[in-house]
Design an enzyme around this catalytic site. Structure first.
Site, PDB file in Angstrom:
ATOM      1  NE  ARG A  51       5.237 -59.672  36.458  1.00 44.31           N
ATOM      2  CZ  ARG A  51       5.854 -59.769  35.286  1.00 44.31           C
ATOM      3  NH1 ARG A  51       5.237 -60.303  34.256  1.00 44.31           N
ATOM      4  NH2 ARG A  51       7.097 -59.345  35.147  1.00 44.31           N
ATOM      5  CG  ASP A  53       8.328 -65.915  39.867  1.00 48.24           C
ATOM      6  OD1 ASP A  53       7.730 -65.199  39.043  1.00 48.24           O
ATOM      7  OD2 ASP A  53       9.523 -65.779  40.167  1.00 48.24           O
ATOM      8  CE1 TYR A 111       7.519 -61.579  47.149  1.00 45.19           C
ATOM      9  CE2 TYR A 111       8.359 -59.338  46.980  1.00 45.19           C
ATOM     10  CZ  TYR A 111       7.574 -60.367  46.496  1.00 45.19           C
ATOM     11  OH  TYR A 111       6.835 -60.181  45.337  1.00 45.19           O
ATOM     12  NE  ARG A 197      12.157 -68.829  43.535  1.00 37.88           N
ATOM     13  CZ  ARG A 197      11.539 -69.287  42.445  1.00 37.88           C
ATOM     14  NH1 ARG A 197      10.567 -68.571  41.884  1.00 37.88           N
ATOM     15  NH2 ARG A 197      11.870 -70.449  41.932  1.00 37.88           N
TER      16      ARG A 197
END
Length: 255
Positions: A51, A53, A111, A197
């Site tokens: 998933r 965001d 990422y 993050r």
């Protein structure tokens, strides 16, 4: 007999409320399901490899779906790209075994988080501008510590219903892209919600001198989200790569 297919695709997440379908707000999953259901003339549900965001992008995402007939994969990709919004593109569709799962069969995700330190109107949509000096060597020393731990509760969004906060980080480093540009690379078997993050925000605090290396270690070991840094904006985060076992790649899941 029902067949399972893997769909490889990419998207710009700017206009979406993340990947996963939700009652309020359009998502990437919604767009894919509408497009597939229209083309295949059957209600198609997709399951993503993970998933993302709101506002987060993916240069590579994988989802699987089941269909009652054989599909011309190349033709389906062509048709998907004709009807999907301009900010989502299909790369390929691959027929796989029924036990393959886009999420659970994946062995790692990577990422990238982009930052720049000089005002640039052409970077603002996909990179985070930081206006203060940063010690990236120190940030890399802190990033290397992530590979020494397996519990990342300190970087998990609060009040999230997760069964475990254990992850195996195999890569974590800052890479210089130019005089004023850097990106953070992190690879793990799985990620917690908001984890990347929050990690970046905490590393930035290290680079600013707000947190020492010992302090960074204590944050990880403390396992409290309140001890870590702020979560960075989502627009600079990209899901870059998803990897599957070699034996799956040999059956068409080469990436």
């Amino acid at each position: 007999m029902t067949q399972r297919y893997f769909l490889y695709f990419k998207y710009d997440g700017t206009s979406y409320h993340g990947w996963q379908s939700q009652p309020n707000g359009n998502t990437v999953q919604d767009e894919l399901q509408r497009a597939l259901s229209t083309l295949l003339r059957e209600d198609v549900q997709v399951v993503g490899a993970g998933r993302t965001d709101t506002g987060v992008h993916a240069r590579m995402m994988v989802a699987h779906f089941d269909f009652s007939q054989d599909i011309d994969c190349a033709q389906l990709v062509y048709k998907l790209n004709r009807i999907l919004p301009r900010d989502i593109s299909a790369d390929k569709v691959v027929k796989v075994g029924g036990d393959m799962h886009a999420r659970f069969s994946a062995v790692s995700r990577t990422y990238h988080y982009y930052v720049h330190q000089h005002k640039d109107p052409f970077l603002r949509s996909y990179s985070c501008q930081l206006t203060y000096p940063l010690d990236f060597d120190l940030m890399n020393r802190a990033a290397a510590m992530l590979m020494e731990y397996d519990d990342f509760a300190a970087f998990c969004k609060s009040n999230t219903d997760v069964k475990t906060t254990l992850c195996k980080v195999t890569e974590a480093r800052w890479v210089r892209d130019g005089e004023y540009q850097w990106h953070f690379v992190i690879t793990a078997n799985r990620f917690l919600r908001n984890m990347v993050r929050a990690v970046v925000g905490t590393l930035v605090d290290v680079g600013r001198g707000r947190i020492t290396l010992d302090g960074f270690m204590r944050i990880i070991e403390g396992k409290q989200r309140s001890g870590a840094g702020e979560s960075m904006p989502g627009n600079a985060l990209f899901l870059e790569r998803i990897e599957y076992p070699a034996d799956l790649q040999a059956h068409g899941l080469d990436t």
